[in-house]
Enzyme design. Structure first.
Site, PDB file in Angstrom:
ATOM      1  N   LYS A  32       1.989 -51.233  -5.815  1.00  0.00           N
ATOM      2  CA  LYS A  32       1.940 -50.566  -7.340  1.00  0.00           C
ATOM      3  C   LYS A  32       0.301 -50.421  -6.928  1.00  0.00           C
ATOM      4  CE  LYS A  32       3.738 -53.099 -10.307  1.00  0.00           C
ATOM      5  NZ  LYS A  32       3.985 -54.334 -10.749  1.00  0.00           N
ATOM      6  N   ARG A 102      -0.731 -58.614 -12.144  1.00  0.00           N
ATOM      7  CA  ARG A 102       1.065 -58.712 -12.058  1.00  0.00           C
ATOM      8  C   ARG A 102       0.436 -58.205 -10.182  1.00  0.00           C
ATOM      9  NH1 ARG A 102       4.247 -54.832 -14.899  1.00  0.00           N
ATOM     10  NH2 ARG A 102       3.084 -54.537 -16.871  1.00  0.00           N
ATOM     11  N   GLY A 111      10.591 -58.687  -9.531  1.00  0.00           N
ATOM     12  CA  GLY A 111      11.119 -59.865  -9.881  1.00  0.00           C
ATOM     13  C   GLY A 111      10.137 -61.176  -9.426  1.00  0.00           C
ATOM     14  N   MET A 113       7.661 -62.118  -7.481  1.00  0.00           N
ATOM     15  CA  MET A 113       6.128 -63.006  -7.888  1.00  0.00           C
ATOM     16  C   MET A 113       6.058 -62.589  -9.321  1.00  0.00           C
ATOM     17  SD  MET A 113       4.469 -62.366  -4.639  1.00  0.00           S
ATOM     18  CE  MET A 113       4.899 -60.148  -5.006  1.00  0.00           C
ATOM     19  N   ARG A 346       7.382 -45.560  -7.133  1.00  0.00           N
ATOM     20  CA  ARG A 346       7.531 -46.485  -6.496  1.00  0.00           C
ATOM     21  C   ARG A 346       8.926 -45.316  -5.792  1.00  0.00           C
ATOM     22  NH1 ARG A 346       9.269 -52.054  -7.970  1.00  0.00           N
ATOM     23  NH2 ARG A 346      10.869 -51.650  -9.354  1.00  0.00           N
ATOM     24  N   HIS A 462      17.523 -57.422 -13.804  1.00  0.00           N
ATOM     25  CA  HIS A 462      17.650 -57.867 -12.351  1.00  0.00           C
ATOM     26  C   HIS A 462      18.742 -57.952 -11.565  1.00  0.00           C
ATOM     27  CE1 HIS A 462      17.092 -61.977 -10.339  1.00  0.00           C
ATOM     28  NE2 HIS A 462      16.102 -60.899  -9.898  1.00  0.00           N
ATOM     29  N   ARG A 566      38.554 -55.551  25.176  1.00  0.00           N
ATOM     30  CA  ARG A 566      39.027 -57.045  26.111  1.00  0.00           C
ATOM     31  C   ARG A 566      40.774 -57.388  26.505  1.00  0.00           C
ATOM     32  NH1 ARG A 566      34.687 -58.077  22.120  1.00  0.00           N
ATOM     33  NH2 ARG A 566      33.253 -59.483  22.582  1.00  0.00           N
ATOM     34  N   ARG A 665      38.301 -54.320  30.477  1.00  0.00           N
ATOM     35  CA  ARG A 665      37.690 -55.258  31.338  1.00  0.00           C
ATOM     36  C   ARG A 665      38.684 -56.179  31.759  1.00  0.00           C
ATOM     37  NH1 ARG A 665      34.410 -59.540  27.838  1.00  0.00           N
ATOM     38  NH2 ARG A 665      36.384 -60.393  27.238  1.00  0.00           N
ATOM     39  N   GLU A 792      26.176 -60.149  32.501  1.00  0.00           N
ATOM     40  CA  GLU A 792      26.163 -61.210  31.623  1.00  0.00           C
ATOM     41  C   GLU A 792      25.782 -62.893  32.145  1.00  0.00           C
ATOM     42  OE1 GLU A 792      30.306 -61.263  29.561  1.00  0.00           O
ATOM     43  OE2 GLU A 792      30.909 -60.793  31.230  1.00  0.00           O
ATOM     44  N   SER A 811      27.646 -52.811  32.102  1.00  0.00           N
ATOM     45  CA  SER A 811      27.701 -52.758  30.236  1.00  0.00           C
ATOM     46  C   SER A 811      27.084 -53.921  30.438  1.00  0.00           C
ATOM     47  CB  SER A 811      29.154 -52.896  30.102  1.00  0.00           C
ATOM     48  OG  SER A 811      29.162 -53.639  28.856  1.00  0.00           O
ATOM     49  N   GLY A 813      27.332 -57.760  28.957  1.00  0.00           N
ATOM     50  CA  GLY A 813      27.382 -59.006  27.929  1.00  0.00           C
ATOM     51  C   GLY A 813      26.262 -59.554  27.329  1.00  0.00           C
ATOM     52  N   THR A 814      25.603 -58.562  26.323  1.00  0.00           N
ATOM     53  CA  THR A 814      24.467 -59.624  25.888  1.00  0.00           C
ATOM     54  C   THR A 814      25.044 -61.642  24.780  1.00  0.00           C
ATOM     55  OG1 THR A 814      24.580 -57.926  23.833  1.00  0.00           O
ATOM     56  CG2 THR A 814      22.346 -57.889  26.101  1.00  0.00           C
ATOM     57  N   ASN A 815      25.988 -61.239  24.687  1.00  0.00           N
ATOM     58  CA  ASN A 815      26.606 -62.743  24.062  1.00  0.00           C
ATOM     59  C   ASN A 815      26.820 -63.836  24.926  1.00  0.00           C
ATOM     60  OD1 ASN A 815      27.602 -60.409  21.666  1.00  0.00           O
ATOM     61  ND2 ASN A 815      29.613 -60.723  22.908  1.00  0.00           N
ATOM     62  N   ASP A 816      27.284 -62.998  26.713  1.00  0.00           N
ATOM     63  CA  ASP A 816      27.343 -64.387  26.922  1.00  0.00           C
ATOM     64  C   ASP A 816      25.600 -64.504  27.737  1.00  0.00           C
ATOM     65  OD1 ASP A 816      30.142 -65.471  27.790  1.00  0.00           O
ATOM     66  OD2 ASP A 816      30.318 -64.059  28.016  1.00  0.00           O
ATOM     67  N   CYS A 878      27.581 -54.288  25.561  1.00  0.00           N
ATOM     68  CA  CYS A 878      28.955 -54.442  24.877  1.00  0.00           C
ATOM     69  C   CYS A 878      28.918 -55.993  23.553  1.00  0.00           C
ATOM     70  CB  CYS A 878      30.740 -54.014  25.453  1.00  0.00           C
ATOM     71  SG  CYS A 878      30.190 -55.487  27.291  1.00  0.00           S
ATOM     72  N   TYR A 898      24.710 -45.780  26.743  1.00  0.00           N
ATOM     73  CA  TYR A 898      25.440 -46.251  25.802  1.00  0.00           C
ATOM     74  C   TYR A 898      25.218 -47.209  24.673  1.00  0.00           C
ATOM     75  CZ  TYR A 898      29.150 -48.386  28.728  1.00  0.00           C
ATOM     76  OH  TYR A 898      29.538 -49.182  29.210  1.00  0.00           O
TER      77      TYR A 898
HETATM   78  C1  PEP Z   1      29.728 -60.586  25.967  1.00  0.00           C
HETATM   79  O1  PEP Z   1      29.669 -61.814  26.666  1.00  0.00           O
HETATM   80  O2  PEP Z   1      28.745 -60.043  25.157  1.00  0.00           O
HETATM   81  C2  PEP Z   1      31.035 -59.644  26.281  1.00  0.00           C
HETATM   82  C3  PEP Z   1      30.809 -58.540  24.954  1.00  0.00           C
HETATM   83  O3  PEP Z   1      32.199 -60.274  26.250  1.00  0.00           O
HETATM   84  P1  PEP Z   1      32.939 -61.684  25.636  1.00  0.00           P
HETATM   85  O4  PEP Z   1      32.093 -61.367  24.257  1.00  0.00           O
HETATM   86  O5  PEP Z   1      33.924 -61.215  25.694  1.00  0.00           O
HETATM   87  O6  PEP Z   1      32.218 -62.949  26.214  1.00  0.00           O
HETATM   88 MG    MG Z   2      31.204 -62.306  27.745  1.00  0.00          MG
END
Ligand code: PEP
Ligand code: MG
Length: 923
Positions: A32, A102, A111, A113, A346, A462, A566, A665, A792, A811, A813-816, A878, A898
């Site tokens: 502002k 203000r 709104g 603050m 703004r 609001h 999967r 996979r 992973e 690839s 596997g960032t979950n595991d 992935c 990718y």
């Molecule tokens: C992972 O582990 O990131 C993955 C893609 O495999 P899943 O989620 O099936 O274990």
């Molecule tokens: Mg996995």
């Protein structure tokens, strides 16, 4: 708090065409303050004032919520100059200056603050205001509003106390509108309000205008850590340590009669992006009346009739500001006795659809480049374009209509209280928050709701502004809606808490019941925009899809292949589970007998000279072979039954992804996931497979694992049961051969999951290549294919150089990998991670936003080592992070080939990848 900017100057003036600051100083002056400085310097009509910097906010907190003396002195000096510019004096008995105080942070927090208007009034200056304006009613009204606002915001008096006194007086006078109160009534209210303050705080209302100013400045700084502001920042990922600036501005009055008023406007329609000035205006009102949605305003065009010159001037100012900022603006203005004053500009908040349209239009108008357009749309905003709408074929019962304040559709149980909304949503219910109007106190309920419906308020109320920002459907100003103690009445129906309605925020329709929704169609601008996105990005975007249908959906969203199929998800479908269960039930016996036969064969080899032992071993072998017959038949039979089903799925997926790579996979989950759990299920399976209940029970027990996520899953299964790997690979290549013969370009990538040691990969790779060769030889068709692995486990990342000697692609596997790096169980971490984020132990849930420092470091090491060993190594991701914008940006920085994400997030990932490429070109 740590100061972001070191600065000597605490106060930046914007007075009579001259400004100390400018529009690029948002860090220090807030959005502002920077806008006011920029507009002042540009010669636009801005009431004079000054901005106390965000750096002072840090000092204020560091000093234990004390305003430093030098800041106060500078503020008073600046106030002198404001007085000189307007020819009025702060605290003066005959010609008093009044100011607004203000907040204004770097990022707009509508709104969230606090603001105080009409500051500087007391009984003496109120007399002066009467003289100045020749309008006693106006002056008394300003005075009572000031006590009310200051009392609530600065002194913490509950607002209802004032409301109650006001309503009581109106009832006594037999009137309904505030406007009908006389000057004498308002003077009486001033006295009552002062008494309320004294009663509630134990102190008289501060008389001295300077004391009022000091307290108000402190209150604005304090509001930075108010609950609403903190909640809003958390939701919008705005850092806590930015701090707010404070703007002190000479008051201009929109409530000085019919030639006065106040409004809010957007230079383009913030819902659709349509390039037309769009706004609302309230005659004879103060700004708070518009924002709070207390009165339903008129369309801006009404001004054209009543004040054509002011309207023309406003249109010119709006166009000038848009050209100046090269983006759609959100403007606040006041007209005081026929004179236009600009109070704020703004960059306008907008829906995803509007963001895309505005960006494309600005390019076509020659104002910005396509690359800038790509950077103008937030990736997560695209979600809204893909949002559901009411199924046009659905049977509907229209309850009523309101203003289409924020597009999209949502259905849920009606709730009338934000706390209830929060509670019900926490237990997994879909709710629609229904209110007379919303105020910042309702924010948590709005976050929890699927959609918001209000009886009052306009398109800039609001509710509308906040819902649009959150991308939630909202219908505002539904005049026929009646709310009372029993619930809501609309369209002849009475609904109680928990009854379902559906909101169509795009049209403003309110429908009875839980109406089916459908995915939206995407406009022509979107195609153009996404072309620019694709021109800019360097990474490919694939999708995680397990069925031909999902693959087709993803391709329509622009997926360039499958990054994760999967295959176990295919095992759950329809009757297939029976075959899988049959395989698992006999696999133990089958394996035991195979192992026993192997041992006998070894012994026979060793003891060839000993005729007596040989004959005993041969008898044993015959017995084992006889025993193996049934389990082998059942085991292989199950695999044979699964083979054509998997093959058919792969055919569909290859067809959908003609010309693009498809990463498949091999089986990943622990076997017991496929087995029955309850006694009834166990009995039913035993009957189906002609086994005893006890047999099934003991197999279920044998396969039970304490930590299945770390148990017998991933490639460990394929190593234990090579037949499964063989079957899956056969299904993949038979499908590939079949579609290749029909002229489809098929590029399978066979992916081995959960590898921790190169030897695991080596063992599986040998099977993959053997079976792939067999199928291709037999068919006489050669298929180009790759064999690779998921990374992973931390050990896989750390030994990536070894693994890459076998793997042709990685690839992540960032979950595991997140699970195993943090030691958080994917299944249970949800019980404490929100608390971690709340307490700032972690900035984000690492299963949502990639943890760059730890998990990200493993990605970096894995990629570097892998590519050092095999320069042609393809690298992708992935895990769920593949569709999360900041994680996608990180993958770009690491040079990934990718990212792969769920179908609906493909456009988001494409945009995030493009923005990352534009912001950070990589080597
Ligand atoms: C992972 O582990 O990131 C993955 C893609 O495999 P899943 O989620 O099936 O274990
Ligand atoms: Mg996995």
């Amino acid at each position: 708090m740590t100061p972001h900017v070191a600065s000597q100057k605490n106060v930046y003036r914007f007075i009579a065409g001259k400004a100390d600051g400018h529009g690029a100083m948002k860090d220090l002056l807030g959005g502002k303050g920077a806008g006011l400085a920029e507009m002042t310097a540009a010669g636009l009509p801005v009431p004079p004032g000054f901005t106390i910097t965000t750096a002072v906010c840090h000092r204020y907190y560091a000093a234990g919520n004390q305003l430093p003396a030098d800041v106060w002195e500078e503020s008073c000096a600046a106030l002198r100059e404001v007085e000189a510019a307007v020819g009025k004096t702060f605290g003066d008995a005959t010609n008093p200056l009044l100011v607004s105080v203000r907040s204004g942070a770097k990022f707009s927090m509508p709104g969230m603050m606090d603001t105080v208007l009409n500051l500087g009034l007391n009984h003496t200056t109120a007399q002066g205001l009467i003289q100045q304006t020749n309008n006693e009613r106006f002056a008394r009204d300003a005075h009572r509003r000031f006590i009310q606002m200051f009392g609530r915001i600065v002194l913490g008096v509950p607002g209802e106390r004032f409301d109650h006194a006001l309503e009581t007086l109106k009832a006594e006078r037999g009137i309904r509108q505030d406007i009908e109160l006389t000057a004498a009534d308002l003077q009486q209210l001033v006295a009552q309000f002062e008494a309320i303050v004294e009663r509630e705080t134990g102190n008289p209302f501060p008389y001295d205008p300077y004391e009022q100013l000091r307290l108000a400045i402190c209150a604005v700084f304090n509001s930075w850590y108010g609950k609403r502001a903190v909640d809003y920042r958390r939701l919008n990922k705005i850092p806590d340590d930015l701090g707010t600036a404070v703007n002190v501005v000479a008051m201009v009055f929109g409530n000085m009669g019919d030639d006065s008023g106040t409004g809010v406007a957007f230079t383009r329609n913030p819902s659709t992006g349509e390039p037309v000035l769009f706004g609302e205006y309230l005659p004879n009102a103060q700004g708070e009346d518009v924002v709070a949605g207390i009165r339903t305003p008129q369309k801006l065009e009404a001004l054209r009739e009543t004040m054509p010159d002011v309207y023309a001037q406003f249109c010119e100012v709006a166009a000038r500001l848009e050209r100046h900022y090269r983006d759609a603006q959100d403007l606040e203005f006041t007209i005081e006795r026929g004179k236009l004053w600009m109070l704020q500009t703004r960059n306008a908040k907008r829906t995803g659809a509007a963001a895309v349209k505005i960006a494309v239009d600005l390019v076509q108008e020659g104002i910005i480049s396509p690359e800038e357009a790509v950077l103008r749309v937030e990736p997560n905003h695209l979600d809204q374009l893909l949002h559901p709408m009411v199924d046009p074929k659905a049977d509907i019962t229209l309850l009523g209509k309101g203003l289409p304040a924020s597009p999209g559709a949502a259905a849920g149980a009606v709730v009338f209280d934000p706390d209830v909304a929060e509670k019900r949503a926490q237990s997994g219910e879909r709710v629609i928050l229904v209110r007379a109007e919303t105020s910042p106190e309702d924010f948590h309920g709005m976050v929890a709701a699927q959609g918001i419906l209000t009886a009052r308020g306009g398109l800039t109320s609001h509710a509308a502004v906040v819902a649009r920002g959150m991308g939630k459907p909202c219908i505002a100003g539904c005049g026929e809606l009646i709310l009372d103690a029993t619930g809501m009445r609309l369209g002849g129906q009475t609904l109680a808490e928990g009854d379902f309605i559906t909101l169509d925020g795009t049209t403003g329709r309110i429908l009875l019941g839980d109406v089916p929704l459908v995915s939206p169609e995407i406009g022509a601008e979107f195609e153009t925009f996404m072309r620019w996105v694709d021109d800019a990005r360097k990474m490919r975007v694939r999708t995680n899809a397990d069925t031909p249908h999902d693959a087709r959906v993803a391709r329509s969203f622009g997926a360039e292949g499958i990054g994760l199929c999967r295959t176990e998800h295919m095992f759950f479908e329809g009757e297939r589970i029976d075959s899988v269960r049959q395989m698992i039930m006999v696999s133990g016996t089958y394996q035991r007998l195979i192992a026993a036969l192997d041992k006998v064969a070894g012994d026979l080899e060793r003891l060839r000279g000993d005729a007596q032992k040989v004959s005993a071993l041969e008898a044993e072998r015959a017995a084992l072979e006889a025993e193996l017959e049934t389990p082998a038949r059942l085991f292989r039979g199950a695999l044979e039954a699964l083979l054509p089903m998997q093959r058919a799925d792969f055919v569909g997926i290859f067809e959908a992804m003609d010309g693009f790579p498809v990463t498949i996979r091999l089986l990943d989950p622990p076997l017991h996931e496929f087995l029955p759990h309850t006694d009834e299920e166990i009995a039913a399976l035993a009957a189906k497979l002609n086994l005893s209940v006890q047999d099934v029970q003991s197999r279920v027990a044998a396969l039970r694992e304490h930590n299945p996520m770390l148990g017998h899953r991933g490639c460990r299964l394929g190593i234990a049961y090579p037949e499964i790997t063989e079957m899956q690979v056969r299904a993949i290549f038979e499908a590939a051969v079949e579609v290749a013969r029909r002229g489809i370009t098929v590029l399978p990538e066979v992916m081995i999951p959960l590898v921790g040691d190169v030897n695991e990969l080596r063992a599986q790779e040998a099977i993959v290549r053997r079976v792939a060769d067999e199928v291709q030889q037999a068919a006489g068709v050669m298929i180009p294919y790759l064999v690779g692995t998921m990374i992973e486990l931390p050990r896989a990342a750390l030994t990536a150089d070894k693994i890459a000697t076998v793997a042709e692609f990685f690839s992540f596997g960032t979950n595991d990998l997140t699970q195993t790096t943090f030691g958080f169980s994917r299944d249970d971490a949800g019980t404490f991670l929100p608390m971690y984020v709340e307490r700032k132990i972690l900035a984000d849930d690492p299963f949502q936003v990639l943890d760059r420092e730890g998990v990200g470091e493993l990605l970096r090491i894995g990629t570097q080592k892998g590519r050092a060993a095999r320069p042609t190594l393809k690298v992708g991701i992935c895990g769920e992070h593949g569709g999360e914008p900041s994680s996608v940006a990180f993958c770009h920085e690491l040079g990934f080939d990718y990212v792969s994400c769920s179908p609906y997030r493909v456009p988001i990932a494409r945009l995030a990848a493009a923005q990352a490429a534009l912001r950070q070109p990589r080597a």
